[in-house]
Write an enzyme that holds these catalytic residues in place. Structure first.
Site, mmCIF file in Angstrom:
data_model
loop_
_atom_site.group_PDB
_atom_site.id
_atom_site.type_symbol
_atom_site.label_atom_id
_atom_site.label_comp_id
_atom_site.label_asym_id
_atom_site.label_seq_id
_atom_site.Cartn_x
_atom_site.Cartn_y
_atom_site.Cartn_z
ATOM 1 N N GLN A 69 0.846 -1.202 0.000
ATOM 2 C CA GLN A 69 0.000 0.000 0.000
ATOM 3 C C GLN A 69 0.878 1.249 0.000
ATOM 4 O OE1 GLN A 69 -3.359 0.170 2.818
ATOM 5 N NE2 GLN A 69 -2.973 -1.997 3.176
HETATM 6 P P1 GTP Z 1 -0.553 -6.170 0.256
HETATM 7 O O1 GTP Z 1 -0.254 -6.969 1.490
HETATM 8 O O2 GTP Z 1 -1.701 -5.238 0.429
HETATM 9 O O3 GTP Z 1 0.650 -5.464 -0.280
HETATM 10 O O4 GTP Z 1 -1.024 -7.211 -0.904
HETATM 11 P P2 GTP Z 1 -0.299 -8.564 -1.383
HETATM 12 O O5 GTP Z 1 0.614 -8.274 -2.513
HETATM 13 O O6 GTP Z 1 0.282 -9.283 -0.220
HETATM 14 O O7 GTP Z 1 -1.514 -9.398 -2.001
HETATM 15 P P3 GTP Z 1 -2.287 -10.646 -1.338
HETATM 16 O O8 GTP Z 1 -1.394 -11.837 -1.296
HETATM 17 O O9 GTP Z 1 -2.926 -10.202 -0.098
HETATM 18 O O10 GTP Z 1 -3.372 -10.954 -2.483
HETATM 19 C C1 GTP Z 1 -4.316 -9.985 -2.890
HETATM 20 C C2 GTP Z 1 -5.500 -10.676 -3.539
HETATM 21 O O11 GTP Z 1 -5.121 -11.262 -4.776
HETATM 22 C C3 GTP Z 1 -6.088 -11.814 -2.691
HETATM 23 O O12 GTP Z 1 -7.506 -11.776 -2.824
HETATM 24 C C4 GTP Z 1 -5.521 -13.064 -3.351
HETATM 25 O O13 GTP Z 1 -6.342 -14.203 -3.202
HETATM 26 C C5 GTP Z 1 -5.477 -12.635 -4.801
HETATM 27 N N1 GTP Z 1 -4.452 -13.360 -5.579
HETATM 28 C C6 GTP Z 1 -3.161 -13.539 -5.245
HETATM 29 N N2 GTP Z 1 -2.510 -14.235 -6.195
HETATM 30 C C7 GTP Z 1 -3.424 -14.507 -7.159
HETATM 31 C C8 GTP Z 1 -3.358 -15.210 -8.415
HETATM 32 O O14 GTP Z 1 -2.322 -15.718 -8.865
HETATM 33 N N3 GTP Z 1 -4.521 -15.283 -9.131
HETATM 34 C C9 GTP Z 1 -5.682 -14.727 -8.689
HETATM 35 N N4 GTP Z 1 -6.761 -14.873 -9.457
HETATM 36 N N5 GTP Z 1 -5.779 -14.061 -7.522
HETATM 37 C C10 GTP Z 1 -4.668 -13.953 -6.764
#
Ligand code: GTP
Ligand code: MG
Length: 168
Positions: A62
């Site tokens: 974020q």
């Molecule tokens: P921050 O902690 O806010 O920086 O986000 P992050 O990069 O850690 O992302 P996070 O792993 O929380 O995933 C964000 C969303 O994307 C979640 O709803 C996951 O289920 C979804 N997501 C993650 N990887 C994939 C993917 O390969 N395919 C799909 N369709 N959704 C995904």
């Protein structure tokens, strides 16, 4: 047994790109979280492979937390940079954050390996890893080893290829 070699990895990339989902998939199934929520600040995660013991700094992507990233650059021995391949609107923001990272004094002159995940390849409008690589101008990275893998973190696809590259 012998103590495994420890490696500090920084996991970076925009919010919602899938960083926490990727790290969660790399843990043994009995240590995996069931629901993943947006990371606040950062979280330190550990997992082992047959040869290495990884400590991952899973940073929040974020905007308001991105200024935390640089405080961990000195400790990082490898970087995992995650891109949401379906987020075309923010590809330019991802490139800006990558360029800022690459120009940081604690990163710029180090041969630190960078593993890119072109994540969310399962989504219908996802760009290919080649296209993501072009949009981020990865071919301009000449002083660091880097590799890009297409991945689907929800299903765990493409992650092992990336970890194998990091370990090689
Ligand atoms: P921050 O902690 O806010 O920086 O986000 P992050 O990069 O850690 O992302 P996070 O792993 O929380 O995933 C964000 C969303 O994307 C979640 O709803 C996951 O289920 C979804 N997501 C993650 N990887 C994939 C993917 O390969 N395919 C799909 N369709 N959704 C995904
Ligand atoms: Mg997260």
């Amino acid at each position: 047994g012998l103590k495994k070699k420890e490696v500090n990895v920084l996991c970076l990339g925009l919010d919602n790109s899938g960083k926490t989902t990727i790290i969660n998939q790399l843990k043994p199934s009995n240590a995996q979280a069931q629901d993943i929520v947006p990371t606040i600040g950062f979280s330190i995660e550990k997992f082992k492979t047959s040869s290495l013991s990884f400590t991952v700094f899973d940073m929040s992507g974020q905007g308001r937390y991105r200024n935390l990233w640089e405080h961990y650059y000195k400790e990082g021995q490898a970087i995992i940079f995650v891109i949401d391949s379906s987020d075309k609107l923010r590809m330019v923001v991802a490139k800006e954050e990558l360029d800022t990272l690459l120009n940081h004094p604690d990163i710029k002159h180090r041969r630190i390996p960078i593993l890119f995940f072109a994540n969310k390849m399962d989504l219908r409008d996802a760009l290919s890893s080649v296209k993501v690589s072009q949009l981020l101008c990865l071919e301009n990275i000449k002083d660091k080893p880097w590799h890009i893998c297409a991945s689907n973190a929800v299903q765990g696809e493409g992650l092992q290829e990336g970890v194998d590259w990091l370990q090689a």
